[in-house]
Design an enzyme around this catalytic site. Structure first.
Site, PDB file in Angstrom:
ATOM      1  N   ARG A 237       0.812  -1.314  -0.104  1.00  0.00           N
ATOM      2  CA  ARG A 237      -0.118   0.040   0.135  1.00  0.00           C
ATOM      3  C   ARG A 237       1.005   1.191  -0.012  1.00  0.00           C
ATOM      4  O   ARG A 237       1.982   1.162   0.467  1.00  0.00           O
ATOM      5  CB  ARG A 237      -1.034   0.017   1.350  1.00  0.00           C
ATOM      6  N   GLU A 266      -3.741   7.410  -4.247  1.00  0.00           N
ATOM      7  CA  GLU A 266      -4.287   7.103  -5.646  1.00  0.00           C
ATOM      8  C   GLU A 266      -5.668   7.518  -5.913  1.00  0.00           C
ATOM      9  O   GLU A 266      -6.468   7.632  -4.913  1.00  0.00           O
ATOM     10  CB  GLU A 266      -4.412   5.399  -5.547  1.00  0.00           C
ATOM     11  N   HIS A 284      -1.469   0.425  -9.809  1.00  0.00           N
ATOM     12  CA  HIS A 284      -2.227  -0.643  -8.928  1.00  0.00           C
ATOM     13  C   HIS A 284      -2.753  -1.755  -9.597  1.00  0.00           C
ATOM     14  O   HIS A 284      -4.212  -2.024  -9.496  1.00  0.00           O
ATOM     15  CB  HIS A 284      -3.296  -0.049  -8.007  1.00  0.00           C
TER      16      HIS A 284
HETATM   17  P1  NAP Z   1      -0.797 -11.924   4.751  1.00  0.00           P
HETATM   18  O1  NAP Z   1      -0.861 -13.353   4.271  1.00  0.00           O
HETATM   19  O2  NAP Z   1      -1.498 -11.514   5.855  1.00  0.00           O
HETATM   20  O3  NAP Z   1       0.671 -11.582   4.968  1.00  0.00           O
HETATM   21  C1  NAP Z   1       1.135 -10.320   5.484  1.00  0.00           C
HETATM   22  C2  NAP Z   1       2.671 -10.319   5.954  1.00  0.00           C
HETATM   23  O4  NAP Z   1       2.925  -8.888   6.398  1.00  0.00           O
HETATM   24  C3  NAP Z   1       2.922 -11.347   6.923  1.00  0.00           C
HETATM   25  O5  NAP Z   1       4.219 -11.970   6.829  1.00  0.00           O
HETATM   26  C4  NAP Z   1       3.065 -10.474   8.202  1.00  0.00           C
HETATM   27  O6  NAP Z   1       3.859 -11.133   9.072  1.00  0.00           O
HETATM   28  C5  NAP Z   1       3.559  -9.170   7.830  1.00  0.00           C
HETATM   29  N1  NAP Z   1       3.354  -8.022   8.254  1.00  0.00           N
HETATM   30  C6  NAP Z   1       2.152  -7.567   8.882  1.00  0.00           C
HETATM   31  N2  NAP Z   1       2.434  -6.307   9.783  1.00  0.00           N
HETATM   32  C7  NAP Z   1       3.793  -6.169   9.877  1.00  0.00           C
HETATM   33  C8  NAP Z   1       4.334  -5.214  10.271  1.00  0.00           C
HETATM   34  N3  NAP Z   1       3.856  -4.216  10.825  1.00  0.00           N
HETATM   35  N4  NAP Z   1       5.852  -5.129  10.040  1.00  0.00           N
HETATM   36  C9  NAP Z   1       6.523  -6.132   9.383  1.00  0.00           C
HETATM   37  N5  NAP Z   1       5.532  -7.114   8.784  1.00  0.00           N
HETATM   38  C10 NAP Z   1       4.135  -7.339   8.857  1.00  0.00           C
HETATM   39  O7  NAP Z   1      -1.225 -10.738   3.468  1.00  0.00           O
HETATM   40  P2  NAP Z   1      -1.140 -11.287   1.740  1.00  0.00           P
HETATM   41  O8  NAP Z   1      -2.102 -12.110   1.455  1.00  0.00           O
HETATM   42  O9  NAP Z   1       0.243 -11.838   1.649  1.00  0.00           O
HETATM   43  O10 NAP Z   1      -1.267  -9.592   1.404  1.00  0.00           O
HETATM   44  C11 NAP Z   1      -0.252  -8.672   1.826  1.00  0.00           C
HETATM   45  C12 NAP Z   1      -0.924  -7.101   1.501  1.00  0.00           C
HETATM   46  O11 NAP Z   1      -0.404  -7.018   0.017  1.00  0.00           O
HETATM   47  C13 NAP Z   1      -2.260  -6.974   1.436  1.00  0.00           C
HETATM   48  O12 NAP Z   1      -2.683  -6.639   2.715  1.00  0.00           O
HETATM   49  C14 NAP Z   1      -2.591  -5.756   0.569  1.00  0.00           C
HETATM   50  O13 NAP Z   1      -2.293  -4.425   1.333  1.00  0.00           O
HETATM   51  C15 NAP Z   1      -1.298  -6.075  -0.537  1.00  0.00           C
HETATM   52  N6  NAP Z   1      -1.903  -6.515  -1.851  1.00  0.00           N
HETATM   53  C16 NAP Z   1      -1.472  -5.454  -2.704  1.00  0.00           C
HETATM   54  C17 NAP Z   1      -2.013  -6.009  -4.151  1.00  0.00           C
HETATM   55  C18 NAP Z   1      -1.847  -4.911  -5.223  1.00  0.00           C
HETATM   56  O14 NAP Z   1      -2.587  -5.266  -6.042  1.00  0.00           O
HETATM   57  N7  NAP Z   1      -0.791  -4.220  -5.285  1.00  0.00           N
HETATM   58  C19 NAP Z   1      -2.665  -7.101  -4.372  1.00  0.00           C
HETATM   59  C20 NAP Z   1      -2.787  -7.756  -3.285  1.00  0.00           C
HETATM   60  C21 NAP Z   1      -2.555  -7.649  -1.902  1.00  0.00           C
HETATM   61  P3  NAP Z   1       3.646 -10.713  10.838  1.00  0.00           P
HETATM   62  O15 NAP Z   1       2.166 -10.624  11.124  1.00  0.00           O
HETATM   63  O16 NAP Z   1       4.472 -11.962  11.652  1.00  0.00           O
HETATM   64  O17 NAP Z   1       4.297  -9.406  11.038  1.00  0.00           O
HETATM   65  C1  8YV Z   2      -7.185  -5.007  -5.462  1.00  0.00           C
HETATM   66  C2  8YV Z   2      -5.613  -5.161  -3.781  1.00  0.00           C
HETATM   67  O1  8YV Z   2      -7.719  -5.269  -6.336  1.00  0.00           O
HETATM   68  O2  8YV Z   2      -6.419  -7.301  -2.900  1.00  0.00           O
HETATM   69  C3  8YV Z   2      -5.769  -6.192  -2.566  1.00  0.00           C
HETATM   70  O3  8YV Z   2      -5.441  -5.980  -1.520  1.00  0.00           O
HETATM   71  O4  8YV Z   2      -4.479  -4.291  -3.611  1.00  0.00           O
HETATM   72  C4  8YV Z   2      -6.013  -5.564  -5.046  1.00  0.00           C
HETATM   73  O5  8YV Z   2      -5.982  -6.868  -5.297  1.00  0.00           O
HETATM   74  C5  8YV Z   2      -7.310  -3.447  -5.220  1.00  0.00           C
HETATM   75  O6  8YV Z   2      -7.461  -3.197  -3.962  1.00  0.00           O
HETATM   76  C6  8YV Z   2      -8.391  -2.775  -5.935  1.00  0.00           C
HETATM   77  O7  8YV Z   2      -8.514  -1.795  -5.654  1.00  0.00           O
END
Ligand code: NAP
Ligand code: 8YV
Length: 327
Positions: A237, A266, A284
């Site tokens: 994010r 964004e 994004h």
């Molecule tokens: P997840 O399985 O919950 O993994 C989150 C990871 O972050 C865990 O390893 C957690 O470990 C670590 N974490 C959480 N808080 C932290 C902190 N304060 N300091 C250091 N590490 C921390 O989540 P995920 O499914 O992999 O998704 C992760 C994130 O990616 C989403 O929440 C979203 O914001 C982002 N995302 C972006 C896109 C995009 O389109 N760009 C798409 C999908 C997701 P610990 O709890 O041990 O710290």
């Molecule tokens: C979404 C994402 O599509 O899943 C998330 O957390 O960041 C993306 O996969 C996005 O949030 C759409 O606005």
């Protein structure tokens, strides 16, 4: 559940959501009330028992949820749910669901794409060809950076982080990671302190949740520790990186480059970044293929249908365990 329950849909009328929900619930479309949302909420607030979120730009805070006194469930699109005050929801007997796992591989693919584009300057090279410079000026300059001598420090090693790390392993690139707790089954070197990891690596791949706990996690100090070869890839994010500090570091070349899929405000992207030739900017699009977005839409629907059938939610977030707290 007697009769069709009333559900509010926030965001676009996505076909998967409309088709999946219309037969089973009475859908109220916020988008049809554009410009008079408050009045619309007042007119339906007393009967709405669930909210389906089609678009994560909608902020669902305590003030919003208070307008829906019978609210039982929020089924949100996206795995990230920093747009929802899940703590308040949990404390007030409301379940929040998100759409984890169905997007892991897509987002990991995008992360690798963004990393490669940033390290090897592929978008810049594409622009070079289109500008006719290959013919007039010869080959695009050799990239100064290569993935071959880099170590990737993963900030986050959850569902998506692990999928990214697996790809990096296949690429023959060393991986280490920082999270708050060591992750079971992740066979990479663990750094309890982000600053220590930033000192030891030259590339950060950021994939943690947004929200208060991670705000400006990648700050001036971390960027300084990363150093002049440093490359930051942000798939998480915008809020996770101190954006002004990043811009400063890029301007002064105290880090080498950045690949950014997400931004603080964004879809607005800071002018300074837009004007930089040595960064790569994506709008994004981590999960943005038709197939993956449809799978996410379907999970929003399935969570609502489970609720409508009186069944446990499929993917509740950690702040709102099932069964919910009594209202
Ligand atoms: P997840 O399985 O919950 O993994 C989150 C990871 O972050 C865990 O390893 C957690 O470990 C670590 N974490 C959480 N808080 C932290 C902190 N304060 N300091 C250091 N590490 C921390 O989540 P995920 O499914 O992999 O998704 C992760 C994130 O990616 C989403 O929440 C979203 O914001 C982002 N995302 C972006 C896109 C995009 O389109 N760009 C798409 C999908 C997701 P610990 O709890 O041990 O710290
Ligand atoms: C979404 C994402 O599509 O899943 C998330 O957390 O960041 C993306 O996969 C996005 O949030 C759409 O606005």
């Amino acid at each position: 559940m007697a009769g069709k329950p009333d559900v509010l849909l926030l965001g676009h009328k996505k076909p998967v959501m409309v088709k999946g929900l219309e037969p089973r619930v009475t859908l109220h479309y916020m988008i049809d009330a554009k410009g008079r949302e408050d009045e619309f909420l007042r007119s339906i607030g007393d009967k709405v028992r669930a909210v389906a979120v089609a678009y994560t730009a909608n902020r669902l805070d305590a003030a919003f949820m208070r307008k829906l006194p019978k609210l039982e469930q929020i089924s949100s699109f996206g795995v990230g749910y920093d747009h929802v005050d899940a703590k308040w929801a949990g404390e007030n007997g409301i379940i929040v669901t998100n759409t984890p796992n169905v997007l892991n591989e897509e987002v990991a693919d995008t992360a690798l794409g963004l990393l490669l584009c940033t390290v090897r300057e592929f978008p810049q090279a594409d622009r070079y060809v289109r500008a006719g410079k290959w013919a007039s000026q010869g080959h695009y300059p050799l990239s100064k950076a290569t993935l071959r001598d880099r170590t990737i420090g993963m900030v986050g090693m959850g569902r998506i982080g692990k999928a990214i790390a697996k790809r990096l392993e296949a690429f023959g690139v060393p991986v280490v990671y920082h999270t708050r707790n060591p992750q079971a089954g992740a066979g990479y070197k663990y750094y309890p302190k982000l600053l220590d990891m930033a000192r030891d690596v030259d590339t950060l791949m950021v994939i943690v949740p947004g929200g208060a706990a991670t705000r400006n996690l990648i700050n001036k100090e971390v960027l300084e520790a990363l150093g002049s070869r440093g490359i930051v890839i942000n798939m998480a994010r915008g809020s996770v990186i101190d954006e002004p500090a990043l811009i400063e570091a890029l301007k002064n070349r105290t880090i080498y480059s950045a690949g950014l899929d997400v931004f603080v405000n964004e879809p607005q992207v800071p002018k300074e970044l837009l004007e930089m030739e040595h960064v790569v900017l994506f709008p994004h699009l981590g999960s943005a293929s038709e197939a993956t977005r449809q799978a996410m839409d379907q999970l929003v629907v399935d969570n609502i249908l489970a609720w409508a059938d009186g069944k446990p939610p499929l993917t509740p977030v950690s702040e709102t365990p099932y069964p919910p707290k009594k209202k």
